[in-house]
Write a protein that holds these residues in place. Structure first.
Motif, PDB file in Angstrom:
ATOM      1  N   GLN A 125       0.834  -1.207   0.000  1.00 59.66           N
ATOM      2  CA  GLN A 125       0.000   0.000   0.000  1.00 59.66           C
ATOM      3  C   GLN A 125       0.865   1.252   0.000  1.00 59.66           C
ATOM      4  O   GLN A 125       0.579   2.217  -0.714  1.00 59.66           O
TER       5      GLN A 125
ATOM      6  N   SER B 292       0.938   4.033  -3.056  1.00 52.30           N
ATOM      7  CA  SER B 292       0.682   5.457  -2.837  1.00 52.30           C
ATOM      8  C   SER B 292       1.803   6.305  -3.426  1.00 52.30           C
ATOM      9  O   SER B 292       1.550   7.327  -4.083  1.00 52.30           O
TER      10      SER B 292
ATOM     11  N   ILE C 275      -5.600   7.208  -4.032  1.00 51.87           N
ATOM     12  CA  ILE C 275      -5.037   6.318  -3.012  1.00 51.87           C
ATOM     13  C   ILE C 275      -5.965   6.099  -1.814  1.00 51.87           C
ATOM     14  O   ILE C 275      -5.596   5.434  -0.858  1.00 51.87           O
TER      15      ILE C 275
END
Length: 878
Positions: free
Chosen positions: A701, A705, A726
């Motif tokens: 993650q 981003s 995001i």
């Protein structure tokens, strides 16, 4: 007589905001003039007036301003982009023979009102054209108003006579003044009666008939106490507003509207002005021509025998001059111009063998040729087994490099842009143009004139390139030689397997059919899934899903809207998938099957060199740059592109993160450069720094981003856009961007310096000197200016990346030819090059491809090209 009176400022202002910003080659804004003339000519056709008057405001205080400083005080000034068009607009009207009228101390409305009164008293009909409802008070007595309105991007006009006004408002047109006196007008800063809105004002007027009658009957029980109190408190404001809203129909006129002279068009002056503005459609509409511009060569000789050709060629060679060439699209005729002598060659005058020999000799390299947009002719010559050489300048490419945002570079457009000359239409392109009955003499004359235009355009473009050495080097070192590479790629084409395409299409059909049944079941009945109107009714009325956006025809069902409600009902995801599959089937499967050449089983896409403002290449018929890659199903299409046979293989090499490497190099950001020098995953390295965690603790993650910011930062990504990408709040996204820029201060510095450079110089450029001009940066519009700033940051990056892939193409193509390999460069897609190679050359050519791609330019962030091989494009992509 019937006189049409136009509110010039109103219609010009409406045109300015209704038509996207346009400029001519001088950089003069032209969109308001274009929109005004479009409306003007349409109304001329519909109304057929005997005379036309256009009234304009004057930039000084009127009698209203002198009495009330607050009048129109809240209005913004005219944008500079519109202001520069006003005097040119008046010049156009003057040359059209249209009377313009303006008077110091008075508004255009007052002049219009006075003109309509005088005309009506004289027994003449007056049609007022305006976008201002204030003029509706003038309706009656022989005056009608064509009110121009724009809704959902569509401009329409409504003709108001007394009957229509009465039907819409319920009272006579003159009482529009009373209505405005009561409710006010915020656009003109007319206060009216504070607290009285349109509904109350309308009810009062319908009950009592006028402002005077309302105040005479303030004690009437029909007026509620609260309304009465407001009317009493605002009595003086109502009187003042009435005075301000009243059009003065006794203004001093500088003209006599009953004795207007006959309208005569200044054809030569109008032609020159419309040519300067590049309004070719209006020139054609008015039938304007200037026969002696550009001038034809002094002498035109039609060559009809090989002996004449030999003599002419010998004459050309002996002079050792540059020769100017223009060839028809079908290659059935061409003209050579040397000095003031034009030589025209027509295929019908020669045998097929003679014509072949003539073309072979012409493009043997023995003569230095200047041509316009010669690439497609190159492709046709290659199809005839003629390898073309000798073109030392292409004016189409030169015009593109000098102004890559022009959009079109045909010789007529370029001649107009660079010489302010209008070329006659290319009648020589007609199939029978050179036959005795097709007007052969005229076709020959026009072809010679077009060739003369090539010479004149070349002289101007070459001069401008001389003034920009970096651009000139880019032209001769890259763009001009690359034209031959693209023609060769187009000629070779890439093999496609029709059977695999058909089978893939059948699979898609099965999935589409299954999806259709599920959608019908979820919807509770059949309907046209491809109809936005019917789909909107199903989703938002029958199923009651939350409405996101409406359009003039109903509910919006755009992808953006559907993605926002995908979690509310299974049908939404099914519709999105249905759209994806039907597009794959129609655009790619069916589309590609249609363009496979039956002679060689290959697809010959047209590679375009003069389309994008950044310098990137594009392709058409078909567009192979848009082969889907984001979904697995879309990527399956690459399996349909195959090597020639089992003895050949496709080699695919792709630059690794080229735009980020260019950014790191240009920005001189040490942290980003360090990551690239050590071969780190740039997105993971960015996440490690931004989040302050060791590389091994970076989650997917976090990396995702940072990838979004890495690719979005030089596009000027906003906190709002990043938040959506995001899945965080705008505040978190803003903090994330700030943290990113703190991590890479060189990137932040580059972005600020790039915008500042663009604002100071009016353009940005790539590492190789390719320029993009940005008139948007001088706009008063925040949205337009912001777009310009984003382009200023992105173009040096994307444009440099485009230059690099072009350099790599040229290096690879040259080495393959110089070293005698049978491998061919067949395709370029964004940052990816594809070769078709015999199996025995696979290893050495793969090495050659990566060497030349990585060696295209030496940067502080080294270029990396990753190559893979396979029998089909999917496998070769790796």
């Amino acid at each position: 007589m019937k006189i049409m009176v136009i509110d010039g400022n109103s219609i010009l202002n409406r045109a300015f905001y209704g038509v996207r910003l346009l400029t001519n080659h001088e950089g003069l804004y032209t969109n308001a003039i274009y929109g005004f003339l479009s409306t003007f000519f349409k109304l001329q056709d519909e109304e057929c007036p005997d005379r036309t008057i256009v009234c304009f405001d004057v930039r000084e205080k009127t009698f209203r301003h002198k009495k009330f400083d607050s009048y129109k005080a809240t209005r913004k000034g005219m944008p500079d982009e519109l202001a520069v068009q006003l005097p040119v607009m008046k010049d156009v009207l003057d040359k059209l023979g249209v009377t313009c009228c303006e008077q110091a101390g008075y508004e255009a409305d007052d002049l219009i009102g006075t003109i309509s009164r005088v005309l009506n008293e004289h027994g003449d009909e007056c049609v007022i054209v305006t976008g201002d409802r204030d003029s509706l008070q003038l309706v009656g007595g022989g005056t009608t108003v064509r009110l121009v309105t724009t809704k959902m991007g569509q401009t329409t006009t409504t003709r108001y006579d007394e009957a229509l006004f009465q039907e819409e408002y319920g009272f006579a047109p003159i009482h529009l003044i009373d209505l405005k006196a009561l409710m006010g007008d915020s656009s003109d800063n007319i206060s009216g009666v504070p607290g009285i809105g349109q509904k109350t004002a309308m009810n009062l007027l319908l009950r009592f008939g006028s402002l005077d009658a309302i105040y005479e009957n303030l004690d009437s029980p029909d007026i509620k106490k609260g309304v009465r109190d407001k009317l009493e408190a605002g009595a003086q404001s109502a009187r003042d507003s009435f005075w301000l809203a009243t059009i003065d129909r006794n203004a001093p006129l500088p003209i006599d509207p009953t004795a207007l002279s006959e309208e005569f068009i200044d054809e030569e002056g109008l032609y020159a002005l419309l040519t300067r503005l590049e309004f070719k459609s209006f020139i054609k509409r008015l039938g304007l021509t200037v026969d002696d511009v550009p001038e034809a060569p002094e002498s035109t000789l039609t060559i009809q025998t090989m002996d004449q050709f030999e003599a002419g060629l010998a004459q050309i060679k002996s002079c050792n001059d540059t020769v100017y060439l223009y060839m028809t699209a079908r290659q059935d005729a061409f003209c050579l111009l040397q000095g003031s002598q034009a030589f025209v060659y027509v295929e019908n005058d020669f045998s097929s063998d003679e014509w072949f020999e003539l073309l072979r000799r012409l493009f043997s390299g023995a003569v230095q040729l200047v041509a316009h947009d010669i690439k497609e002719s190159y492709v046709q010559l290659m199809a005839r087994c003629i390898w073309p050489e000798g073109v030392v300048f292409d004016t189409c490419l030169g015009a593109y490099l000098l102004n890559p945002a022009e959009g079109a570079y045909d010789l007529q457009r370029v001649t107009l842009s660079y010489l302010n000359l209008e070329l006659p239409d290319a009648a020589f392109e007609k199939e029978d143009a050179f036959s005795p009955l097709g007007g052969r003499e005229e076709a020959v004359r026009l072809l010679a004139r077009w060739t003369e235009a090539v010479k004149l355009v070349h002289d101007e473009i070459a001069k401008r390139l001389d003034e920009q050495p970096a651009l000139k080097k880019l032209y001769f070192d890259l763009e001009l030689p690359l034209m031959t590479v693209l023609a060769d790629m187009q000629h070779i084409g890439c093999k496609a397997d029709p059977q695999l395409l058909q089978e893939f299409g059948e699979q898609l059909d099965e999935r589409i059919e299954s999806l259709t049944e599920r959608i019908y079941a979820d919807a509770g009945g059949t309907f046209n899934i491809n109809s936005p109107k019917q789909l909107g009714e199903i989703l938002f009325e029958r199923l009651g899903l939350p409405v996101q956006k409406k359009t003039k025809s109903g509910y919006s069902t755009s992808a953006e809207v559907l993605e926002a409600i995908v979690g509310y009902h299974p049908i939404v995801g099914e519709v999105l998938e249905y759209r994806q599959l039907t597009k794959l089937k129609s655009t790619y499967v069916d589309g590609l099957l249609k363009v496979i050449d039956p002679k060689d089983g290959r697809i010959h896409s047209h590679f375009q060199q003069t389309v994008t403002a950044t310098g990137r290449l594009s392709s058409t018929d078909p567009n192979l740059q848009n082969i889907p890659v984001r979904t697995e199903l879309g990527r399956e299409l690459r399996r349909m592109f195959i090597a020639e046979d089992e003895q050949h293989v496709l080699i695919d090499a792709d630059y690794s993160q080229i735009e980020l490497r260019v950014l790191a190099h240009i920005a001189k950001d040490e942290a980003m450069l360090e990551a690239f020098r050590h071969g780190q995953d740039i997105h993971a390295a960015t996440a490690s720094k931004v989040y302050g965690v060791p590389p091994e603790e970076v989650t997917s993650q976090m990396r995702s981003s940072c990838k979004a910011v890495n690719f979005g930062i030089v596009y000027g990504i906003s906190d709002f856009a990043l938040a959506g990408d995001i899945g965080v709040t705008r505040k978190q996204a803003r903090e994330f961007i700030q943290s990113y820029l703190a991590t890479y201060p060189g990137v932040d510095r580059y972005m600020q310096e790039s915008k500042a450079f663009a604002k100071e110089h009016g353009y940005v450029e790539t590492l190789f000197g390719r320029r993009r001009y940005l008139p948007e940066l001088s706009s008063k519009s925040f949205a337009i200016r912001s777009f310009g700033e984003r382009v200023a940051m992105n173009t040096p990056i994307q444009g440099t990346a485009a230059d690099i892939i072009k350099i790599a193409m040229l290096r690879v193509w040259r080495r393959l030819r110089e070293e005698g390999y049978r491998s061919k460069l067949i395709l370029q897609v964004h940052d990816e090059l594809i070769l078709e190679a015999p199996l025995e050359e696979q290893e050495v050519v793969t090495k050659l491809l990566t060497e030349e791609m990585e060696g295209a330019i030496k940067m502080d962030a080294p270029l990396i090209a990753e190559a893979h091989t396979g029998h089909d494009w999917y496998t070769a992509k790796g």
